[in-house]
Design a protein around this motif. Structure first.
Motif: not given
Ligand code: MG
Ligand code: OOG
Length: 255
Positions: A57-58, A102, A104, A134, A136, A225-226
């Motif tokens: 995951k970025m 979030e 993605e 995601e 988190i 990424g978000g």
């Molecule tokens: Mg994320």
């Protein structure tokens, strides 16, 4: 100074038991490289418990996300099969400390990718793309951390949901994204929020994993990424992310 092994036990236990811990950086002079070493060590503990690596995951690849958490460096973490939530699935609030969701974009790798690559090479290594969410969950009290803290904590990764895969020939550089909770729109953005083009996140992923001798392997999932700020989760919530042309992905938090 606490050893890197001991720090790995601290972050791994916090994640496993869903208990908040104080930021490591408050008491430890820990560099970002050492923080990645702690992440590697904590992931080895997961592997020893039978979890399998499924991707990368970025994190902090959009301005909105950087601003939300007050850290302005791109980071990465490891995804395991135990973090996977089925599309339309149900998660338990008690599994997390203070979870957030979030929207993605996910990549599925077709070919191995590692080191310095161009966006064209990165795209050629992609099998498919999908809308994703995601979950988190920073293990640090009040969701507050500095760069080494969040890196050691596997970039807050705790869950991910992937929707339907689509051929990578759909242009995905500027697609509308909506995050809804209980049918109400909470966040709106474009995939362009990811470093101007989500492929840049994949390029960064290939480079960052190569620094620790790893690669994005065929079959691996890479979360880009978000795209918007993350929304806090509470019992009973239904969360849905939609990406124009790619469709929807959703999950529910058990009531
Ligand atoms: Mg994320
Ligand atoms: C750090 C992880 C960032 C993303 O997509 O930007 C991240 C955090 O926000 O807790 O997953």
């Amino acid at each position: 100074m606490t050893s890197l092994d001991e720090l790995a036990v601290i972050v791994d236990d916090a994640a496993r038991n869903a208990t908040a811990i104080p930021q490591l950086s408050l008491t430890q002079a820990i560099t970002v490289d050492e923080a990645y070493a702690v992440q590697t060590l904590s992931m080895a503990r997961r592997r020893a418990r039978g979890e399998h690596r499924v991707g990368v995951k970025m994190g902090l690849t959009s301005r909105t996300k950087m601003i939300q958490v007050g850290v302005d460096e791109v980071i990465w973490g490891r995804l395991t099969d135990a973090m996977r939530v089925d599309e339309g699935g149900i998660v338990k609030r008690s599994r997390y400390v203070h979870p957030r969701a979030e929207p993605e974009l996910a990549f599925l790798m077709k070919h191995r990718l590692s080191g310095k690559v161009t966006p064209v090479e990165a795209l050629a290594a992609v099998e498919a793309i999908a809308p994703a969410i995601e979950i988190i969950d920073s293990r640090y009290a009040d969701f507050k951390f500095a760069l080494p803290d969040v890196v050691a904590d596997n970039a807050s990764s705790s869950g991910f949901v992937v929707g339907e895969w689509h051929a990578r020939d759909i242009a995905f550089d500027n697609l509308g994204v909506v995050l809804e909770i209980d049918g109400r729109v909470k966040q709106v953005a474009s995939t362009a929020a990811i470093l101007g083009h989500p492929l840049r996140s994949l390029v960064a992923a290939a480079e960052m994993v190569s620094r620790v001798g790893e690669a994005l392997e065929p079959g691996a999932i890479v979360m880009a990424g978000g795209i918007t700020a993350a929304e806090p989760l509470a019992p009973g919530m239904h969360v849905r992310a939609s990406i124009e042309r790619l469709g929807r992905v959703n999950f529910t938090v058990e009531a």
